[in-house]
Design a protein around this motif. Structure first.
Motif, mmCIF file in Angstrom:
data_model
loop_
_atom_site.group_PDB
_atom_site.id
_atom_site.type_symbol
_atom_site.label_atom_id
_atom_site.label_comp_id
_atom_site.label_asym_id
_atom_site.label_seq_id
_atom_site.Cartn_x
_atom_site.Cartn_y
_atom_site.Cartn_z
ATOM 1 N N PHE A 1 -20.953 13.315 -4.726
ATOM 2 C CA PHE A 1 -20.535 14.331 -6.033
ATOM 3 C C PHE A 1 -19.500 14.565 -6.533
ATOM 4 O O PHE A 1 -19.470 14.491 -7.941
ATOM 5 C CB PHE A 1 -21.384 15.822 -5.551
ATOM 6 C CG PHE A 1 -21.521 16.599 -6.478
ATOM 7 C CD1 PHE A 1 -22.756 16.774 -7.368
ATOM 8 C CD2 PHE A 1 -20.578 17.270 -6.848
ATOM 9 C CE1 PHE A 1 -22.893 17.590 -8.427
ATOM 10 C CE2 PHE A 1 -20.704 18.662 -7.702
ATOM 11 C CZ PHE A 1 -21.922 18.279 -8.687
ATOM 12 N N VAL A 2 -18.514 14.383 -5.791
ATOM 13 C CA VAL A 2 -17.142 14.475 -6.321
ATOM 14 C C VAL A 2 -16.391 13.197 -6.958
ATOM 15 O O VAL A 2 -15.604 13.072 -7.663
ATOM 16 C CB VAL A 2 -16.415 15.263 -5.389
ATOM 17 C CG1 VAL A 2 -14.948 15.343 -5.767
ATOM 18 C CG2 VAL A 2 -16.846 16.483 -5.115
ATOM 19 N N ALA A 3 -16.954 12.033 -6.168
ATOM 20 C CA ALA A 3 -16.107 10.748 -6.282
ATOM 21 C C ALA A 3 -16.331 10.301 -7.735
ATOM 22 O O ALA A 3 -15.262 9.916 -8.110
ATOM 23 C CB ALA A 3 -16.769 9.938 -5.448
ATOM 24 N N PRO A 4 -17.146 10.589 -8.608
ATOM 25 C CA PRO A 4 -17.286 10.025 -9.762
ATOM 26 C C PRO A 4 -16.037 10.825 -10.922
ATOM 27 O O PRO A 4 -15.940 10.043 -11.740
ATOM 28 C CB PRO A 4 -18.512 10.546 -10.461
ATOM 29 C CG PRO A 4 -19.585 10.489 -9.211
ATOM 30 C CD PRO A 4 -18.627 11.031 -8.156
ATOM 31 N N TYR A 5 -15.592 11.820 -10.493
ATOM 32 C CA TYR A 5 -14.541 12.386 -11.170
ATOM 33 C C TYR A 5 -13.128 11.638 -10.768
ATOM 34 O O TYR A 5 -12.138 11.844 -11.545
ATOM 35 C CB TYR A 5 -14.367 13.911 -10.528
ATOM 36 C CG TYR A 5 -15.411 14.610 -11.182
ATOM 37 C CD1 TYR A 5 -15.334 15.490 -12.301
ATOM 38 C CD2 TYR A 5 -16.381 14.973 -10.269
ATOM 39 C CE1 TYR A 5 -16.497 16.366 -12.888
ATOM 40 C CE2 TYR A 5 -17.602 15.777 -10.923
ATOM 41 C CZ TYR A 5 -17.476 16.334 -11.948
ATOM 42 O OH TYR A 5 -18.540 17.199 -12.514
ATOM 43 N N GLU B 1 -16.633 12.207 -20.929
ATOM 44 C CA GLU B 1 -17.978 12.843 -21.720
ATOM 45 C C GLU B 1 -19.087 12.924 -21.022
ATOM 46 O O GLU B 1 -19.655 14.151 -20.794
ATOM 47 C CB GLU B 1 -17.771 12.602 -23.124
ATOM 48 C CG GLU B 1 -18.901 13.472 -23.806
ATOM 49 C CD GLU B 1 -19.012 13.088 -25.353
ATOM 50 O OE1 GLU B 1 -19.739 13.381 -25.888
ATOM 51 O OE2 GLU B 1 -17.928 12.202 -25.987
ATOM 52 N N GLY B 2 -19.293 11.954 -20.580
ATOM 53 C CA GLY B 2 -20.980 11.741 -19.903
ATOM 54 C C GLY B 2 -20.792 12.520 -18.601
ATOM 55 O O GLY B 2 -21.645 13.212 -18.351
ATOM 56 N N ILE B 3 -19.718 12.455 -17.768
ATOM 57 C CA ILE B 3 -20.016 13.230 -16.629
ATOM 58 C C ILE B 3 -19.859 14.649 -16.902
ATOM 59 O O ILE B 3 -20.368 15.537 -16.143
ATOM 60 C CB ILE B 3 -18.940 12.740 -15.506
ATOM 61 C CG1 ILE B 3 -19.162 13.082 -14.129
ATOM 62 C CG2 ILE B 3 -17.569 13.311 -15.862
ATOM 63 C CD1 ILE B 3 -18.104 12.598 -13.181
ATOM 64 N N LEU B 4 -19.086 15.189 -17.888
ATOM 65 C CA LEU B 4 -19.008 16.709 -18.005
ATOM 66 C C LEU B 4 -20.092 17.129 -18.475
ATOM 67 O O LEU B 4 -20.601 18.283 -18.161
ATOM 68 C CB LEU B 4 -17.885 16.861 -18.798
ATOM 69 C CG LEU B 4 -16.380 16.451 -18.493
ATOM 70 C CD1 LEU B 4 -15.389 16.924 -19.731
ATOM 71 C CD2 LEU B 4 -15.947 17.496 -17.177
ATOM 72 N N LEU C 1 -11.162 20.938 -12.141
ATOM 73 C CA LEU C 1 -10.569 21.138 -10.939
ATOM 74 C C LEU C 1 -10.915 19.777 -10.007
ATOM 75 O O LEU C 1 -9.989 19.242 -9.535
ATOM 76 C CB LEU C 1 -11.137 22.222 -10.022
ATOM 77 C CG LEU C 1 -10.231 22.578 -8.690
ATOM 78 C CD1 LEU C 1 -9.055 23.062 -8.974
ATOM 79 C CD2 LEU C 1 -11.171 23.323 -7.905
ATOM 80 N N TYR C 2 -12.010 19.288 -10.192
ATOM 81 C CA TYR C 2 -12.302 18.128 -9.337
ATOM 82 C C TYR C 2 -11.595 16.673 -10.176
ATOM 83 O O TYR C 2 -10.923 16.012 -9.628
ATOM 84 C CB TYR C 2 -13.873 17.695 -9.660
ATOM 85 C CG TYR C 2 -14.737 18.523 -8.742
ATOM 86 C CD1 TYR C 2 -14.170 19.164 -7.543
ATOM 87 C CD2 TYR C 2 -16.026 18.895 -9.096
ATOM 88 C CE1 TYR C 2 -14.992 19.849 -6.826
ATOM 89 C CE2 TYR C 2 -16.827 19.580 -8.338
ATOM 90 C CZ TYR C 2 -16.320 19.955 -7.150
ATOM 91 O OH TYR C 2 -17.004 21.086 -6.406
ATOM 92 N N LEU C 3 -11.424 16.905 -11.586
ATOM 93 C CA LEU C 3 -11.164 15.818 -12.294
ATOM 94 C C LEU C 3 -9.399 15.896 -11.917
ATOM 95 O O LEU C 3 -8.784 14.684 -11.843
ATOM 96 C CB LEU C 3 -11.121 16.055 -13.735
ATOM 97 C CG LEU C 3 -12.452 15.491 -14.451
ATOM 98 C CD1 LEU C 3 -12.462 16.187 -15.830
ATOM 99 C CD2 LEU C 3 -12.549 14.323 -14.686
ATOM 100 N N TYR C 4 -8.797 16.977 -12.047
ATOM 101 C CA TYR C 4 -7.263 17.106 -11.809
ATOM 102 C C TYR C 4 -6.813 16.970 -10.409
ATOM 103 O O TYR C 4 -5.686 16.532 -10.125
ATOM 104 C CB TYR C 4 -6.811 18.074 -12.428
ATOM 105 C CG TYR C 4 -7.081 18.182 -14.070
ATOM 106 C CD1 TYR C 4 -7.014 16.923 -14.786
ATOM 107 C CD2 TYR C 4 -7.794 19.304 -14.542
ATOM 108 C CE1 TYR C 4 -7.127 16.973 -16.336
ATOM 109 C CE2 TYR C 4 -8.313 19.328 -16.055
ATOM 110 C CZ TYR C 4 -7.754 18.089 -16.761
ATOM 111 O OH TYR C 4 -8.148 18.129 -18.183
ATOM 112 N N ILE C 5 -7.623 17.250 -9.429
ATOM 113 C CA ILE C 5 -7.416 16.722 -8.117
ATOM 114 C C ILE C 5 -7.139 15.334 -7.830
ATOM 115 O O ILE C 5 -6.156 14.938 -7.504
ATOM 116 C CB ILE C 5 -8.398 17.224 -7.054
ATOM 117 C CG1 ILE C 5 -8.224 18.727 -6.981
ATOM 118 C CG2 ILE C 5 -7.993 16.662 -5.777
ATOM 119 C CD1 ILE C 5 -9.334 19.475 -6.048
ATOM 120 N N PHE C 6 -8.028 14.576 -8.442
ATOM 121 C CA PHE C 6 -7.793 12.922 -8.357
ATOM 122 C C PHE C 6 -6.636 12.819 -9.219
ATOM 123 O O PHE C 6 -5.943 11.791 -9.136
ATOM 124 C CB PHE C 6 -9.066 12.456 -9.023
ATOM 125 C CG PHE C 6 -10.217 12.509 -8.000
ATOM 126 C CD1 PHE C 6 -10.110 11.672 -6.481
ATOM 127 C CD2 PHE C 6 -11.183 13.315 -7.782
ATOM 128 C CE1 PHE C 6 -10.999 11.864 -5.789
ATOM 129 C CE2 PHE C 6 -12.402 13.309 -7.140
ATOM 130 C CZ PHE C 6 -12.281 12.700 -6.048
#
Length: 325
Positions: A92-96, A209-212, A224-229
């Motif tokens: 669930f998180v990996a796509p970010y 944009e697609g994932i958001l 949060l998920y995006l910026y952790i990566f």
């Protein structure tokens, strides 16, 4: 027959609500244009003896870290911490992680391309990312543009090319300066790399944009998920690079911290645009910021505006009219 009166909002209330919404969007987009446009002049103000005194890769890490902390704070203040009680599944998180990888790839491409073209040629050709973003937006997200909108996007791209080209110094250098002045040049490999750069840039924006929009989660949690990566990937890139002999925070001044704060705010505002608006709006923001950049450079750094400056201004205005009418 029973007639039920219309219980919806009255036309004046609806008009007022739409007006408030437009004002909010106008303020948000105007702020983004100002932050984007002020970035290059602020970088120039940090220079010491013509050189940037800090490590640019560490600055990128600090920007990602600031966005991460602000996202976490927003999540706490809005009561969204319940979403963090259960550890999310990796699938669930990996796509970010994909946007962070794509942006890190582009950052390295910018450095690599310097060996195959001069910076001015890159500035002109990088406007092709408007076309690549529009094409990927249509192909990947299924957006169907009207002919007038395609014309507007094409005009927007040529406005960027025209503005970049009109600022080039095409005069022949004097004999004594010939060895010091870098001439316009680009190799076939450089042209290929700039095309890859434009495609990766467009893909990163379209994918984000697609994932958001595809996941019904609070934007602060998605950020949060995006910026952790973002912190992890850019941090690894920064610490593994031996290209700079500067310390992580060496050379930081108050102007650098203003840059970090501004770019962090701009990244968060851009996520709002991608979540609730359109990635095409991002292209107009970036194009308008070129004009703000020129005006700020003229007013604060003493750089001269060319006589052709009103031309890209008019082209961007016409492009916005054609796209949004």
């Amino acid at each position: 027959m029973i007639v039920i009166d219309n219980v919806g909002p009255s036309p004046p209330a609806r008009i007022k609500r739409q007006l408030v919404k437009r004002i909010r969007w106008g303020f948000l987009l105007g702020l983004m244009v100002l932050i984007y446009g002020s970035h290059a002049p602020l970088i120039t103000l940090t220079k010491v003896d013509g050189k940037v005194p800090f490590n640019p890769s560490s600055c990128v890490v600090m920007i990602e870290l600031a966005k991460l902390l602000i996202s976490l704070m927003t999540l706490v203040l809005t009561g969204g911490t319940s979403n963090l009680c259960a550890f999310p599944r990796l699938a669930f998180v990996a796509p970010y992680a994909v946007p962070a990888i794509l942006y890190a790839l582009n950052n390295n491409l910018v450095v690599l391309m310097q060996a195959y073209m001069d910076p001015s040629s890159f500035q002109v050709l990088s406007n092709l990312k408007i076309a690549s973003t529009a094409l990927l937006y249509s192909l990947c997200l299924g957006k169907r543009f009207r002919p007038a909108q395609w014309l507007g996007l094409g005009l927007l791209m040529f406005a960027g090319v025209f503005h970049s080209y009109s600022n080039l110094d095409l005069e022949e250098p004097e004999k004594g300066e010939a060895e010091e002045v870098e001439r316009l040049h680009i190799t076939a490999w450089g042209l290929f790399l700039v095309l890859v750069y434009c495609c990766v840039s467009g893909l990163a924006a379209v994918y984000t944009e697609g994932i958001l929009k595809s996941q019904q989660l609070p934007l602060s949690l998605q950020n949060l998920y995006l910026y952790i990566f973002g912190v992890v990937i850019n941090g690894l890139s920064s610490f593994s690079s031996a290209a700079s002999d500067k310390g992580f925070l060496e050379g930081y001044s108050w102007v650098v911290w203003v840059i970090i704060a501004g770019q962090a705010a701009n990244g968060l505002l851009m996520s709002v645009v991608l979540k609730h608006g359109s990635g095409i709006t991002r292209l107009f923001v970036i194009s308008c910021s070129m004009l703000v950049n020129a005006l700020l450079s003229w007013s604060t750094l003493g750089l001269q505006l060319t006589a052709l400056f009103p031309v890209p201004v008019a082209m961007i205005g016409l492009a916005a009219y054609l796209y949004y009418r």
